[in-house]
Design a protein around this motif. Structure first.
Motif, short mmCIF file in Angstrom:
data_model
loop_
_atom_site.label_atom_id
_atom_site.label_comp_id
_atom_site.label_asym_id
_atom_site.label_seq_id
_atom_site.Cartn_x
_atom_site.Cartn_y
_atom_site.Cartn_z
N ARG A 45 11.54 54.64 61.40
CA ARG A 45 11.16 55.42 60.05
C ARG A 45 12.17 57.22 59.89
N ASN A 46 10.60 57.51 60.49
CA ASN A 46 11.52 59.05 60.74
C ASN A 46 12.36 59.20 61.16
N TYR B 93 9.26 44.16 55.62
CA TYR B 93 9.86 45.76 55.57
C TYR B 93 11.45 45.83 55.13
N ASP C 269 6.77 53.37 62.56
CA ASP C 269 7.37 54.12 62.09
C ASP C 269 8.14 55.31 62.87
N ALA D 23 12.04 47.62 51.26
CA ALA D 23 12.82 48.71 51.38
C ALA D 23 13.64 48.63 50.07
N LEU E 227 15.31 59.41 58.24
CA LEU E 227 14.17 60.76 57.57
C LEU E 227 14.85 61.73 58.13
N ARG F 125 14.35 54.37 54.55
CA ARG F 125 13.44 53.38 54.53
C ARG F 125 14.02 51.98 55.13
N GLY G 108 15.74 52.09 58.28
CA GLY G 108 14.31 51.93 59.19
C GLY G 108 14.17 50.79 59.54
N ALA G 109 13.74 50.06 58.58
CA ALA G 109 13.72 49.04 58.33
C ALA G 109 15.02 47.41 58.79
#
Lengths: 163, 483
Positions: free
Chosen positions: B476-477, B397, B473, B401, B480, B323, B326-327
């Motif tokens: 973040r993905n 964001y 998104d 996080a 991940l 997270r 991603g931020a």
């Protein structure tokens, strides 16, 4: 073992010659000698190719360039000044720092983790194989890096500044 | 038997890079044979083709979980995002270059290919999954940046900037290589996955020593306090279009390189490095913001503000979570639009022979150049973090996080810092709207390409502030998928 100590002592002696001698030409020749002796150490570590590169690139090319520059510029023997001794103090501090670091490394080293060298270790074939399989991208990127450096050097060193 | 692997995965990984590098080479060769120098904007078009081609190739070819060249390089989501951000930064600074370079008297055509080469170094850093590749990416980018900083050969300040950047950069490279060597000695590998696997068994003392050196070197590249001393002088001395590239593109690439190394390779050591990076982040944002308050030169103020923003980004890396990663990526996109926009405004006020970079030069700008002043207001508000602009969403964001990872105090310090930063960003707005112009109004129109750059930055600042979901998104993905 005796060979190692002999070479190590000679290396140290010629390294000292580099920093202590007043005439820059003797210093440069001392550097050639030091680098050559380090190449001998590489041979003893089964790294023949590195040893060869050491001789060709450092002793052969770079220091000879130093010598040319020294002779062309006709540099005189240095005059000892207060500034030099200051640099000497800094150098001593670094020597101490490296000594401490070496001691730390020697202490944390785990002798049980030492492995047998794989067959052909240090050979040119093995190095080439790594370079063109695992290290292929790095190898190619290095050429890009050199291109950038050449372009940059030309831009910065160009005598005529257009304006 | 030598097993040379060069298949589909490898081709996929290097295609965006190849597009950019080949364009740079073509444009170098073109300048050798080109005799007609009447149109200063012409070399830009070729470079822009390379930038757009690089973005298109990245968007078409990226794939999560992708890795090539024995796992040393990847075109996954993270590097795709980095490619787009860095190419965007390079493209925007190319757009502002031709008019500006002509006005300050720089006619070195190598400027354009060098920007492309710097961008290719950034792309290498974004995709590096191996310390050696990371090192090469940093050097390709940095050497091009040293030269770009000094491309204004007749200006003493530009030369000073280049020399300072070069000497300190070379010093940082020493730290980087030493850190890599020690980490290699401790773990027996330079690949990120292998390092992560070997860390539990490796000698802790050696690993921490190596990591400390890497933090110093990467901290220099992202201009983190206390390794930031070069940044204000270099940012102020370099030509403004180069400063924009340095503040945005180089920072983005360095931050992503930092994040990938620490979140992927050094994940098992999170407890150990988080504390160090925590302090680094707090010092960086606080010193950056407090010093920015005291500046009277807008370019220098933006330099310190860029140090402060590096602090915010480091804070999210402390979180160590996907997270947080991603931020960070999303914030880099946001930062690209708003900060490049601010530099474009700085450029648009410059005249031949006078830079007009002081706060006083902005007095009464609203009555002289209402549209440019309005755009600057937008960028300043976004940098402060006012909704609904992209800077607000990005900061939100980041803080989310950080809080989610349990670093409440870090989030509190970051919010307080944002409050400090409001002072100097709003001060510029005050100058433009509340004070009368000091000198006679000049009616020079900005170059068309600069207007395009300003427009793009404005649209990006507003659009991604209102519709942040898609890139967020994605970012973040992609982090991940790294796990």
């Amino acid at each position: 073992m005796i060979a190692f100590y002999f070479i190590a002592l000679l290396t140290l002696a010629s390294a000292l010659l580099v920093v202590l001698h007043r005439n820059p030409i003797y210093s440069a020749l001392g550097l050639v000698n030091t680098l050559f002796l380090i190449a001998v150490s590489f041979v003893m570590l089964d790294a023949e190719l590195i040893a060869m590169l050491q001789v060709i690139v450092y002793a052969g090319a770079i220091v000879i360039l130093f010598l040319f520059v020294i002779m062309l510029l006709n540099v005189e023997s240095e005059v000892r000044s207060a500034r030099i001794s200051k640099i000497g103090t800094a150098g001593l501090a670094f020597v101490l720092l490296f000594a401490v670091e070496l001691a730390v490394f020697a202490l944390v080293r785990d002798p049980s983790g030492a492995q047998e060298l794989p067959a052909g270790f240090g050979s040119t074939e093995l190095l080439a194989e790594t370079l063109f399989s695992k290290g292929m991208l790095s190898f190619e990127l290095t050429s890009l890096l050199l291109l950038v450096a050449v372009v940059g050097a030309v831009v910065m060193a160009r005598r005529k500044v257009e304006s | 038997m030598i097993e040379v692997v060069f298949g589909g995965a490898e081709l996929r990984a290097v295609t965006p890079l190849l597009v950019v590098v080949v364009t740079a080479m073509i444009s170098l060769l073109y300048e050798v044979f080109n005799e007609d120098h009447s149109d200063p904007a012409r070399p830009v078009w070729l470079s822009l083709v390379g930038i757009v081609g690089g973005i298109v190739a990245t968007v078409a070819l990226w794939e999560n979980g992708h890795s090539a060249f024995h796992g040393t390089f990847a075109l996954d989501g993270v590097s795709a995002f980095t490619n787009v951000v860095c190419l965007l930064a390079a493209g925007l600074s190319l757009l502002m270059a031709p008019g500006y370079l002509t006005s300050i008297g720089v006619r070195a055509r190598e400027f354009y290919p060098l920007v492309l080469l710097a961008a290719s170094g950034m792309m290498v850093m974004g995709g590096a999954r191996d310390l050696i590749v990371l090192f090469l990416g940093i050097e390709i980018m940095s050497i091009a940046a040293y030269v770009l900083a000094g491309i204004h050969r007749t200006d003493v300040k530009s030369g000073e900037a280049a020399l300072k950047y070069f000497l300190l950069g070379a010093f940082a490279t020493g730290f980087l290589l030493y850190g890599i060597a020690i980490l290699y000695g401790a773990t027996g590998s330079t690949g990120y996955d292998a390092i992560a696997a070997a860390l539990p068994k490796a000698s802790k003392l050696l690993v921490l020593g190596g990591v400390a050196l890497l933090i110093v070197a990467l901290g220099f590249k992202v201009s983190a306090v206390p390794f930031h001393f070069w940044a204000p002088d270099v940012y102020q001395g370099a030509p403004t279009s180069v400063t924009a590239l340095m503040a945005v593109g180089i920072k983005a690439a360095a931050v992503v390189g930092f994040a990938r190394l620490f979140i992927v390779a050094l994940a098992p050591l999170h407890q150990d490095w988080a504390m160090v990076v925590w302090w680094l982040a707090v010092l960086t944002m606080t010193v950056g913001n407090v010093t920015a308050v005291a500046q009277n030169n807008v370019k220098r103020m933006l330099a310190y503000s860029s140090i402060a923003h590096a602090g915010y980004l480091l804070a999210a890396i402390v979180a160590g979570t996907p997270r947080g990663g991603g931020a960070v990526l999303f914030y880099l996109l946001a930062y690209t639009f708003m900060n490049v926009g601010a530099f474009a405004v700085v450029i648009s006020l410059g005249r031949k022979g006078e830079a007009n970079e002081q706060f006083d030069d902005y007095a009464g700008l609203a009555s002289r150049q209402p549209l440019i002043a309005a755009a600057m207001v937008l960028f300043m508000l976004s940098l402060t973090g006012i909704p609904p602009l992209v800077g607000f969403v990005g900061k939100l964001y980041l803080i989310e996080a950080i809080v989610q990872a349990g670093y409440i105090w870090l989030a509190v310090i970051m919010v307080l810092n944002s409050a400090i930063s409001a002072y100097y960003y709003l001060r510029l707005i005050f100058e433009m709207y509340m004070r009368d112009p000091a000198g006679p109004a000049s009616a020079m129109e900005p170059a068309p390409l600069l207007i395009a750059c300003l427009l793009l930055a404005t649209v990006g600042t507003i659009f991604f502030g209102i519709f942040p979901d898609a890139p967020l998104d994605f970012a973040r993905n992609s982090f991940l998928a790294l796990r």
